[in-house]
Scaffold this active site. Structure first.
Site, short mmCIF file in Angstrom:
data_model
loop_
_atom_site.label_atom_id
_atom_site.label_comp_id
_atom_site.label_asym_id
_atom_site.label_seq_id
_atom_site.Cartn_x
_atom_site.Cartn_y
_atom_site.Cartn_z
N GLU A 184 0.64 -1.26 -0.03
CA GLU A 184 -0.13 0.19 -0.07
C GLU A 184 0.78 1.27 0.01
O GLU A 184 0.46 2.28 0.47
CB GLU A 184 -1.08 -0.11 1.38
CG GLU A 184 -1.89 -1.13 1.19
CD GLU A 184 -3.01 -1.02 2.30
OE1 GLU A 184 -3.41 0.11 2.57
OE2 GLU A 184 -3.22 -2.13 2.92
N HIS A 276 -3.57 4.36 16.23
CA HIS A 276 -4.03 4.84 14.88
C HIS A 276 -4.91 5.62 15.25
O HIS A 276 -5.81 5.71 16.19
CB HIS A 276 -4.21 3.78 13.81
CG HIS A 276 -5.53 2.99 14.23
ND1 HIS A 276 -5.32 1.86 15.21
CD2 HIS A 276 -6.72 3.08 14.11
CE1 HIS A 276 -6.63 1.50 15.39
NE2 HIS A 276 -7.38 1.87 14.59
#
Length: 336
Positions: A184, A276
């Site tokens: 990614e 996160h």
């Protein structure tokens, strides 16, 4: 299919499996255009007609409001979950929509008329997520279930939740692959490489990046020693401030979307145990953005400024589904 594409597809599947192991409500998370490990796991197998032989076994849940449906079935004798979701109507497609659609009158009364509109195929897409082969945990994850709100003290976390997390060995390898640019890498829109306060910022798979109404990005920290909100202390304030400031700046620069229209928050409990931060459009009712699970980043920073060990001692509430193993642990400890 080139090697980078194969690796990205593989990581999407791993992410879904990792999320499937954590069964808290709102695990969001659907992965856009997930690839089925079809008939022997050949990633190069044609996918255009992947669902032509899908055998429906049960509807796990559906929502008229969110315009999605979760279906359990089989693909080539492999268990599968298929998620169908109507895509948003985009402003830049309105001209073509009005020009090339057919209308069928349903009712007319004075100045009011209702129609069935049949748009051209390219404007009538359905976002489809395929989880295959699907485990029993995937099926349970998407099944509509009763939810309970727990109150977890700091001691509960240390004696019940943390041991449960450690015993489950939830995989975050897919996170490390992103941080190490093994997967990614082309999706990362911003990175601060600093090992202490740095992070990568990339779009969440729930956002197709075609409009701002459902803008959704994730900032993943480079540090690997922070599992969740519970691990944060005043030591981490520079990290959190850096994520907020640079994340907002990157989103403004890339999408022209100002901080005053952003909701920036952390989940507790999170869908995976590597720190996160979520950046979503304030107008988007994102999964998991309710008060029982979302903690505004600005509030987190202020709490740590006022009390360095705030999240080590604070009682935190969060929802758990009826089949969640952690719920059983709280019941066994007579905490529910």
């Amino acid at each position: 299919m080139d090697s980078n594409t194969k690796m990205a597809a593989s990581e999407k599947r791993k992410r879904e499996v990792a999320d499937g192991n954590n069964e808290t409500e709102g695990q969001e998370e659907t992965l856009k255009n997930a690839v089925c490990n079809k008939a022997g796991g050949n990633d190069d197998a044609p996918s255009e007609f992947l669902l032509s032989g899908f055998e429906t076994k049960a509807i796990l849940r559906d929502s008229a409001r969110e315009k999605n449906i979760f279906v359990h079935g089989k693909i080539d004798d492999q268990e599968a979950v298929v998620i169908l979701e109507k895509t948003p109507i985009r402003e830049d497609s309105l001209s073509e929509l009005f020009k090339n659609s057919r209308l069928k009158l349903e009712m007319r009364n004075d100045i009011y008329s209702t129609f069935h509109l049949h748009p051209p195929p390219q404007l009538n897409e359905i976002k489809t997520t395929v989880v295959c082969p699907a485990t029993e945990k995937h099926v349970k994850k998407y099944l509509l279930q009763e939810t309970f709100l727990l109150e977890e003290t700091g001691e509960d976390y240390r004696s019940i939740t943390l041991p449960f997390i450690q015993s489950q060995s939830f995989s975050v390898q897919w996170v490390y692959n992103i941080l190490e640019k093994k997967a990614e890498a082309d999706r990362i829109i911003y990175e601060d490489p600093d090992p202490d306060v740095g992070f990568v910022l990339l779009p969440d798979f729930k956002w197709d990046q075609k409009q701002h109404d459902d803008l959704y990005l994730i900032a993943i920290v480079h540090r690997k020693d922070i599992k969740s909100l519970r691990d944060l202390t005043s030591e981490h304030i520079p990290l959190l401030c850096n994520i907020r400031r640079r994340g907002e700046d990157a989103i403004l620069k890339r999408y022209g979307f100002p901080a005053t229209k952003l909701r920036v928050y952390l989940h507790y409990q999170p869908s995976y145990y590597h720190l996160h931060v979520h950046f979503t459009s304030l107008s988007y009712d994102a999964p998991g953005c309710g008060v029982e699970r979302a903690h505004l980043l600005s509030d987190v920073i202020q709490n740590l400024q006022n009390e360095p060990q705030y999240y080590h001692t604070r009682t935190l509430s969060f929802p758990l589904r009826a089949d969640d193993g952690l719920l059983s642990k709280f019941k066994d400890a007579a905490r529910l």
